[in-house]
Scaffold this motif. Structure first.
Motif, mmCIF file in Angstrom:
data_model
loop_
_atom_site.group_PDB
_atom_site.id
_atom_site.type_symbol
_atom_site.label_atom_id
_atom_site.label_comp_id
_atom_site.label_asym_id
_atom_site.label_seq_id
_atom_site.Cartn_x
_atom_site.Cartn_y
_atom_site.Cartn_z
ATOM 1 N N ALA A 107 -40.102 -30.433 -11.173
ATOM 2 C CA ALA A 107 -40.024 -28.893 -10.509
ATOM 3 C C ALA A 107 -41.421 -28.342 -9.967
ATOM 4 O O ALA A 107 -41.508 -27.834 -8.985
ATOM 5 C CB ALA A 107 -39.349 -27.869 -11.397
ATOM 6 N N THR A 108 -42.363 -28.797 -10.630
ATOM 7 C CA THR A 108 -43.818 -28.483 -10.383
ATOM 8 C C THR A 108 -44.333 -28.898 -9.091
ATOM 9 O O THR A 108 -44.814 -28.327 -8.142
ATOM 10 C CB THR A 108 -44.675 -28.745 -11.411
ATOM 11 N N VAL A 109 -44.117 -30.319 -8.948
ATOM 12 C CA VAL A 109 -44.414 -30.840 -7.763
ATOM 13 C C VAL A 109 -43.605 -30.547 -6.578
ATOM 14 O O VAL A 109 -44.015 -30.368 -5.328
ATOM 15 C CB VAL A 109 -44.248 -32.553 -7.816
ATOM 16 N N LYS A 110 -42.268 -30.159 -6.704
ATOM 17 C CA LYS A 110 -41.224 -29.685 -5.646
ATOM 18 C C LYS A 110 -42.130 -28.314 -5.269
ATOM 19 O O LYS A 110 -41.996 -28.034 -4.115
ATOM 20 C CB LYS A 110 -40.061 -29.754 -6.269
ATOM 21 N N GLU A 111 -42.269 -27.171 -6.126
ATOM 22 C CA GLU A 111 -42.660 -26.044 -5.842
ATOM 23 C C GLU A 111 -44.184 -26.292 -4.951
ATOM 24 O O GLU A 111 -44.203 -25.625 -3.909
ATOM 25 C CB GLU A 111 -42.928 -25.344 -7.284
ATOM 26 N N SER A 112 -44.944 -27.191 -5.417
ATOM 27 C CA SER A 112 -46.221 -27.378 -4.750
ATOM 28 C C SER A 112 -45.828 -27.826 -3.204
ATOM 29 O O SER A 112 -46.382 -27.312 -2.264
ATOM 30 C CB SER A 112 -46.920 -28.462 -5.336
ATOM 31 N N PHE A 115 -36.411 -23.888 -9.533
ATOM 32 C CA PHE A 115 -35.691 -25.208 -9.427
ATOM 33 C C PHE A 115 -35.135 -25.795 -10.481
ATOM 34 O O PHE A 115 -34.626 -26.809 -10.632
ATOM 35 C CB PHE A 115 -36.749 -26.387 -8.815
ATOM 36 N N LEU A 116 -35.184 -25.011 -11.697
ATOM 37 C CA LEU A 116 -34.661 -25.544 -12.912
ATOM 38 C C LEU A 116 -33.258 -24.808 -13.227
ATOM 39 O O LEU A 116 -32.917 -23.765 -12.915
ATOM 40 C CB LEU A 116 -35.722 -25.178 -14.305
ATOM 41 N N ASP A 117 -32.457 -25.557 -14.072
ATOM 42 C CA ASP A 117 -31.211 -25.130 -14.513
ATOM 43 C C ASP A 117 -30.962 -23.701 -15.153
ATOM 44 O O ASP A 117 -30.056 -23.106 -14.717
ATOM 45 C CB ASP A 117 -30.635 -26.208 -15.268
ATOM 46 N N ASP A 118 -32.090 -23.527 -15.733
ATOM 47 C CA ASP A 118 -31.752 -22.103 -16.621
ATOM 48 C C ASP A 118 -32.367 -20.875 -15.707
ATOM 49 O O ASP A 118 -32.242 -19.950 -16.047
ATOM 50 C CB ASP A 118 -32.649 -22.052 -17.742
ATOM 51 N N ASP A 119 -32.447 -21.262 -14.307
ATOM 52 C CA ASP A 119 -32.964 -20.311 -13.397
ATOM 53 C C ASP A 119 -31.291 -19.852 -12.676
ATOM 54 O O ASP A 119 -30.788 -20.811 -12.278
ATOM 55 C CB ASP A 119 -33.703 -20.742 -12.359
ATOM 56 N N LYS A 130 -31.902 -23.901 -7.281
ATOM 57 C CA LYS A 130 -32.188 -24.964 -8.207
ATOM 58 C C LYS A 130 -31.651 -26.188 -7.813
ATOM 59 O O LYS A 130 -31.994 -27.530 -8.122
ATOM 60 C CB LYS A 130 -31.682 -24.627 -9.649
ATOM 61 N N ASN A 131 -30.612 -26.235 -6.908
ATOM 62 C CA ASN A 131 -30.169 -27.573 -6.536
ATOM 63 C C ASN A 131 -30.652 -27.932 -5.439
ATOM 64 O O ASN A 131 -30.412 -28.933 -4.707
ATOM 65 C CB ASN A 131 -28.554 -27.412 -6.141
ATOM 66 N N VAL A 132 -31.794 -27.302 -4.576
ATOM 67 C CA VAL A 132 -32.412 -27.503 -3.337
ATOM 68 C C VAL A 132 -33.078 -29.039 -3.443
ATOM 69 O O VAL A 132 -33.830 -29.224 -4.372
ATOM 70 C CB VAL A 132 -33.348 -26.512 -2.747
ATOM 71 N N THR A 133 -32.685 -29.962 -2.483
ATOM 72 C CA THR A 133 -33.507 -31.341 -2.456
ATOM 73 C C THR A 133 -34.478 -31.326 -1.298
ATOM 74 O O THR A 133 -34.632 -30.334 -0.569
ATOM 75 C CB THR A 133 -32.341 -32.482 -2.192
ATOM 76 N N PHE A 144 -35.255 -34.110 0.621
ATOM 77 C CA PHE A 144 -35.143 -35.037 1.689
ATOM 78 C C PHE A 144 -34.141 -34.920 2.753
ATOM 79 O O PHE A 144 -33.802 -35.870 3.562
ATOM 80 C CB PHE A 144 -34.596 -36.484 0.792
ATOM 81 N N GLY A 145 -34.222 -33.475 3.519
ATOM 82 C CA GLY A 145 -33.562 -33.411 4.686
ATOM 83 C C GLY A 145 -32.205 -32.970 4.751
ATOM 84 O O GLY A 145 -31.575 -32.451 5.671
ATOM 85 N N LYS A 146 -31.563 -32.621 3.253
ATOM 86 C CA LYS A 146 -30.311 -32.153 3.264
ATOM 87 C C LYS A 146 -30.426 -30.579 3.476
ATOM 88 O O LYS A 146 -29.498 -29.895 4.126
ATOM 89 C CB LYS A 146 -29.601 -32.560 1.949
ATOM 90 N N ASP A 147 -31.294 -30.146 2.679
ATOM 91 C CA ASP A 147 -31.423 -28.622 2.589
ATOM 92 C C ASP A 147 -32.807 -28.256 3.644
ATOM 93 O O ASP A 147 -33.702 -28.389 3.362
ATOM 94 C CB ASP A 147 -31.925 -28.318 1.291
ATOM 95 N N PHE A 148 -32.282 -27.315 4.598
ATOM 96 C CA PHE A 148 -33.088 -27.191 5.579
ATOM 97 C C PHE A 148 -34.066 -26.231 5.357
ATOM 98 O O PHE A 148 -35.381 -26.069 5.982
ATOM 99 C CB PHE A 148 -32.590 -26.790 6.881
ATOM 100 N N GLN A 149 -34.153 -25.649 4.126
ATOM 101 C CA GLN A 149 -35.069 -24.663 3.701
ATOM 102 C C GLN A 149 -36.328 -25.380 3.090
ATOM 103 O O GLN A 149 -37.322 -24.795 2.631
ATOM 104 C CB GLN A 149 -34.601 -23.454 3.012
ATOM 105 N N LEU A 150 -36.311 -26.630 2.761
ATOM 106 C CA LEU A 150 -37.187 -27.537 2.163
ATOM 107 C C LEU A 150 -37.512 -28.663 2.745
ATOM 108 O O LEU A 150 -36.714 -29.757 2.490
ATOM 109 C CB LEU A 150 -36.820 -27.664 0.491
ATOM 110 N N LEU A 151 -38.448 -28.889 3.803
ATOM 111 C CA LEU A 151 -38.426 -30.079 4.418
ATOM 112 C C LEU A 151 -39.847 -30.766 4.568
ATOM 113 O O LEU A 151 -40.578 -31.119 5.690
ATOM 114 C CB LEU A 151 -38.004 -29.700 5.977
#
Ligand code: HEM
Length: 571
Positions: free
Chosen positions: A405-410, A467-471, A476-479, A481-488
């Motif tokens: 989650a830390t790397v994803k947030e970065s 990005f974690l379940d307890d949030d 939290k489910n955002v990927t 690799f291109g499926k979710d356009f808010q994180l590309l």
């Protein structure tokens, strides 16, 4: 007969002025058409067309809106600010080239869903001509049969999930070398400080160490076989350390030159002048690049011949037994690659894959230093899963959700290539209700999309927890690799980064290993620190302009080993 002549002369009386009117109308229309076709910004005649163009700053003749760009400021920030005024679909004239800026998730979705193929080309870039060996690499080549053939080799062979997984041993070697080098410097500095020869601050420049790791990792991936012995030296028998240094030096220079502002990319008339001297430098560099890599390819060919291995045998080998040069040499028939294409692919690999990974690792470390509670939580997770008696391995990563989650947030806050690589269309199309002219360049502001307030709560706040379940938030489910356009961070569609899985694997392993192996703190005298009201130095998050965007200043940190020294030394 006479009456006929009268009729003819009457007709002449009508036809002559009529044909003059038609000729005038045709030439007026032709002039108008040619002017429109060649029209630059600011042309009054374009007014009618501009009503259908997306909004954007009013351009100046010839230079368009280039004057709005500040060389001291990273371009994604300037574009982000302009998008606040003109909206998520903005058209700017960069010199004489119309440039579309896409700045939120909804517009990115519409762009990729409706026009991925139309915009799968690249605009003309001088770097593509010289550093991409006449556009024969993947990064710069225009969309078409050649591109698709090369891209297939990337996806199915060079960067296939199987090869990425098989080569984890190679990544571990490079990360271990990084840890050993940090350890050595920290011990040396400690002993100097104890002896009173270096003051009392043992500060290590992590930016430079990570940059070395980034390049070395890709070089190893190209010249070593994935199933090589785990011993560090044995897997790199094809390339000597002198050759490696020479290769790294040209890669660094190529990155510098490719990142320079070349006016001819925006105003074609300047391509004939080269008054900046950039083209001359690129030409010279491309000769050195070709010489260095061709020498290595020839060496590989000789080794294969000596071993009695021809292309049929290579073709029959499983991917795990071939290094990337061998895979390129094995392409046969219609897929056979020219020497230039092989050289271009090798540089593609190193240039596209090295700084992106090192800069991402650096941003993650920097954010954690500004958020000590998250840093401690990541270390606690590592101690629980890995313990302190061995180093982190790639297989551990799946068991480290907070680290992931830390790397994803970065990646959300600091995508290393914040504007991706420019796309271009050859035909006109419509997007968001506007007319988009043929030969428009498109840039997707990945940075602005990651901070789009309609998708992200507290968008500027670093919070891996989102990005974690307890949030309870929707993030939290955002990927990635291109499926979710808010994180590309790797963009999406036909041109999506083919090295995404490899890049992510390197960053996760490097971050996890550095956090697990060392404690980190900021020197109180850090030149780029600002003091908070708690008198805690906070690292500046200012960015340096460039295609790949690192921090504006080097990351200088105090490092303390956390593990028994013997653990770092295992080879
Ligand atoms: C953290 C790591 C990385 C990030 C964030 C990243 C990001 C990107 C982005 C945003 C693009 C532009 C995509 C587009 O034009 O639509 C791209 C393209 C590309 N990347 Fe990566 N990249 C990373 C690592 C790598 C690695 C490790 C490699 C290979 C070894 C690689 C090879 C490429 C290539 C060849 C392209 C051009 C693709 C094409 O034009 O079809 N990247 N990357």
């Amino acid at each position: 007969m006479e009456s006929q002549l009268v009729l003819i002369s009457d007709l002449q009386l009508i036809l002559v002025p009529l044909s003059i009117v038609v000729m005038v109308l045709v030439s007026w229309y032709f002039m108008k058409w040619t002017r429109l076709a060649a029209a630059g910004p600011g042309e009054k005649k374009l007014k009618k067309l501009q009503q259908l163009l997306p909004p954007g700053p009013k351009p100046w003749p010839i230079f368009g809106s280039l004057f709005l760009m500040d060389p001291q400021e990273a371009a994604h920030l300037t574009f982000g600010r302009l998008a606040e005024k003109y909206g998520p679909l903005m058209l700017m004239w960069m010199g004489s080239s119309p440039t579309l800026l896409i700045s939120n998730a909804a517009m990115a979705e519409s762009f990729f869903k409706n026009h991925d193929q139309t915009f799968a080309h690249r605009p003309y870039m001088l770097a593509g001509k010289h550093l991409g060996f006449q556009f024969s690499n993947v990064v710069f080549s225009s969309y078409g049969p050649y591109y698709s053939r090369l891209r297939k080799i990337y996806t199915l062979e060079l960067l296939s999930p199987k090869r990425v997984s098989l080569s984890q041993g190679l990544r571990q070697i490079e990360v271990r070398l990084l840890l050993q080098s940090v350890l050595k410097d920290s011990l040396d500095l400690q002993s100097c400080s104890a002896a009173g020869t270096s003051g009392n601050v043992s500060v290590i420049n992590m930016s430079s160490k990570l940059q070395t790791m980034g390049i070395d990792n890709l070089v190893r991936m190209i010249f070593a076989r994935p199933n090589s012995s785990k011993s560090t030296a044995a897997s790199l028998e094809l390339i000597t350390s002198e050759e490696r240094d020479e290769l790294k030096a040209v890669v660094k220079r190529a990155v510098e030159l490719a990142g320079m502002f070349y006016i001819g990319d925006f105003i074609p008339i300047f391509r004939f002048l080269d008054f900046q001297g950039i083209e001359t430098q690129m030409k010279e560099l491309s000769q050195s690049m070709r010489r260095i890599v061709m020498h290595l390819i020839e060496k590989q060919r000789r080794q294969l011949l000596q071993g009695g291995i021809g292309s049929t045998e290579i073709h029959g080998s499983s991917a795990s037994k071939l290094n990337i040069v061998e895979v390129l040499l094995a392409q046969d028939g219609d897929d056979k690659l020219s020497d230039d294409a092989m050289t271009a692919v090798i540089f593609d690999f190193i240039i596209a894959g090295s700084d992106t990974t090192s800069v991402s690792t650096e941003w993650t470390l920097a954010e954690l230093l500004n958020h000590p509670q998250d840093l401690q939580r990541a270390q606690k997770e590592l101690d629980t899963v890995v313990g302190r008696e061995r180093l982190v391995e790639e297989a551990d990563i799946v068991k480290l959700p907070f680290l992931q989650a830390t790397v994803k947030e970065s990646f959300r806050l600091h995508p290393p290539a914040p504007l991706g690589i420019p796309h271009a269309c050859k035909e006109a199309c419509r997007l968001g209700g506007y007319d988009i002219p043929a030969n428009t360049t498109a840039m997707i502001n990945i940075w602005a999309i990651g901070r789009d307030p309609s998708h992200w709560e507290n968008p500027h706040l670093f919070s891996p927890q989102r990005f974690l379940d307890d949030d309870s938030s929707a993030s939290k489910n955002v990927t990635m690799f291109g499926k979710d356009f808010q994180l590309l961070p790797f963009l999406t569609g036909r041109r999506q980064c083919p090295g995404a899985q490899l890049g992510l694997a390197v960053v996760q392993l490097a971050v996890a290993s550095l956090l697990h192996s060392f404690d980190w703190s900021l020197p109180s005298s850090a030149s780029d620190s600002t003091t908070t009201h708690h008198h805690q130095p906070l690292l500046s998050m200012k960015e340096k302009p460039g295609l790949v965007t690192p921090r504006a200043t080097d990351l200088n940190l105090i490092v303390t080993p956390r593990l028994p020294i013997s653990v770092y030394m295992i080879d």
